[in-house]
Write an enzyme that holds these catalytic residues in place. Structure first.
Site, short mmCIF file in Angstrom:
data_model
loop_
_atom_site.label_atom_id
_atom_site.label_comp_id
_atom_site.label_asym_id
_atom_site.label_seq_id
_atom_site.Cartn_x
_atom_site.Cartn_y
_atom_site.Cartn_z
N GLU A 98 0.85 -1.20 0.00
CA GLU A 98 0.00 0.00 0.00
C GLU A 98 0.88 1.25 0.00
O GLU A 98 2.00 1.21 0.52
CB GLU A 98 -0.89 -0.07 1.26
CG GLU A 98 -1.79 1.10 1.51
CD GLU A 98 -2.84 1.33 0.45
OE1 GLU A 98 -2.46 1.70 -0.66
OE2 GLU A 98 -4.05 1.19 0.76
N ASP A 99 0.40 2.33 -0.60
CA ASP A 99 1.20 3.56 -0.57
C ASP A 99 1.13 4.24 0.80
O ASP A 99 2.14 4.72 1.30
CB ASP A 99 0.80 4.53 -1.70
CG ASP A 99 -0.67 4.92 -1.67
OD1 ASP A 99 -1.46 4.28 -0.94
OD2 ASP A 99 -1.03 5.88 -2.38
N ASP A 102 -3.59 5.73 6.55
CA ASP A 102 -4.03 7.00 7.13
C ASP A 102 -4.97 6.68 8.30
O ASP A 102 -4.52 6.39 9.40
CB ASP A 102 -4.69 7.81 6.01
CG ASP A 102 -5.02 9.24 6.40
OD1 ASP A 102 -4.75 9.62 7.55
OD2 ASP A 102 -5.56 9.98 5.57
N PHE A 151 -0.62 17.15 3.40
CA PHE A 151 -1.10 16.56 2.15
C PHE A 151 0.09 16.26 1.26
O PHE A 151 0.85 17.15 0.91
CB PHE A 151 -2.08 17.50 1.45
CG PHE A 151 -3.04 16.72 0.61
CD1 PHE A 151 -4.33 16.48 1.05
CD2 PHE A 151 -2.64 16.17 -0.61
CE1 PHE A 151 -5.21 15.71 0.30
CE2 PHE A 151 -3.51 15.40 -1.37
CZ PHE A 151 -4.80 15.17 -0.91
N ARG A 164 0.84 11.88 -9.46
CA ARG A 164 1.30 10.54 -9.06
C ARG A 164 2.68 10.26 -9.64
O ARG A 164 3.45 9.47 -9.09
CB ARG A 164 0.34 9.47 -9.58
CG ARG A 164 -1.03 9.44 -8.93
CD ARG A 164 -1.75 8.17 -9.33
NE ARG A 164 -3.20 8.24 -9.13
CZ ARG A 164 -3.82 7.93 -7.99
NH1 ARG A 164 -3.13 7.52 -6.96
NH2 ARG A 164 -5.13 8.01 -7.90
C1 PRP Z 1 -5.70 6.20 -0.39
C2 PRP Z 1 -4.49 5.33 -0.16
C3 PRP Z 1 -5.02 4.21 0.68
C4 PRP Z 1 -6.10 4.88 1.48
C5 PRP Z 1 -5.59 5.16 2.85
O1 PRP Z 1 -6.41 5.67 -1.46
O2 PRP Z 1 -3.94 4.87 -1.36
O3 PRP Z 1 -5.56 3.16 -0.10
O4 PRP Z 1 -6.44 6.11 0.81
O5 PRP Z 1 -6.56 5.82 3.61
P1 PRP Z 1 -7.21 5.24 4.94
O6 PRP Z 1 -6.11 4.60 5.76
O7 PRP Z 1 -7.76 6.49 5.58
O8 PRP Z 1 -8.29 4.29 4.57
P2 PRP Z 1 -7.42 6.51 -2.36
O9 PRP Z 1 -8.81 6.14 -1.96
O10 PRP Z 1 -7.06 7.96 -2.33
O11 PRP Z 1 -7.18 5.88 -3.80
P3 PRP Z 1 -5.90 5.85 -4.75
O12 PRP Z 1 -4.95 4.81 -4.17
O13 PRP Z 1 -6.47 5.44 -6.06
O14 PRP Z 1 -5.26 7.22 -4.76
#
Ligand code: PRP
Length: 177
Positions: A98-99, A102, A151, A164
């Site tokens: 995962e990136d 949060d 951010f 990205r």
């Molecule tokens: C982001 C990120 C994680 C998630 C983390 O995804 O890549 O998957 O939010 O947030 P959390 O811990 O609060 O659940 P996003 O929905 O922005 O999609 P993306 O990966 O396509 O940018």
């Protein structure tokens, strides 16, 4: 019009060094086994591409995508899997990549959902961890960098689907004139 001001947070050379350290640790932990690496779309695609090439353990790769429905950039807690892992999971050593973690809501849901498919093991490797923002308890097994609020974009992370592709990670602020 919104204008972007950005400040570098993690330089590409530090990213490369940390990715190799994570890969070495993962290779040691999984020595003699085979990993089923599952990237969480879209944000993890660059991190996963680097990580999988730095790991010496054989890997199969697949992807999952989750959507969070809620207002603005905050997770609502209502997570829906919009693209699931297609390879068989039962009896496999699954490593979710995962990136960013949060609130923890996305990964909590993904781990709980994939665990129902009886993997031999399931672990998580996150490039970034915003520990202080958790809404549910969640600990990744491997973490690239921890950070406070702010951010961030680049290395797969987006702002409204932009940036990205930046090779470094930036903290951004948008200024509305
Ligand atoms: C982001 C990120 C994680 C998630 C983390 O995804 O890549 O998957 O939010 O947030 P959390 O811990 O609060 O659940 P996003 O929905 O922005 O999609 P993306 O990966 O396509 O940018």
């Amino acid at each position: 019009m919104a204008e972007l001001s950005k400040e570098i947070l993690i330089h590409r050379s530090d990213i490369a060094k940390r990715v190799q350290e994570l890969a070495d640790e993962i290779s040691r932990d999984y020595a003699g086994n085979e990993i089923l690496m599952v990237g969480v779309l879209k944000g993890a695609f660059i991190f996963m591409a680097d990580l999988v090439r730095a790991i010496s353990t054989p890997c199969h790769t697949d992807f999952i995508r989750a959507a969070s429905y809620g207002a603005g950039s905050e997770s609502s807690g209502h997570i829906v899997i919009t693209k699931n892992v297609e390879l068989a999971i039962e009896g496999r050593d699954v490593l979710i990549v995962e990136d960013i973690v949060d609130t923890g809501l996305t990964l909590r849901h993904i781990v709980d959902t994939l665990s129902l498919r009886n993997p031999k093991s399931i672990k998580v490797c996150a490039f970034l961890d915003k520990r202080k923002r958790r809404k549910v308890p969640f600990e990744a097994d491997y973490v690239g960098f921890t950070m406070d609020d702010g951010f961030i974009v680049g290395y797969g992370l987006d702002y409204s689907e932009q940036y990205r592709f930046f090779p470094d990670v930036y903290v951004i602020q948008t200024r509305v004139d």
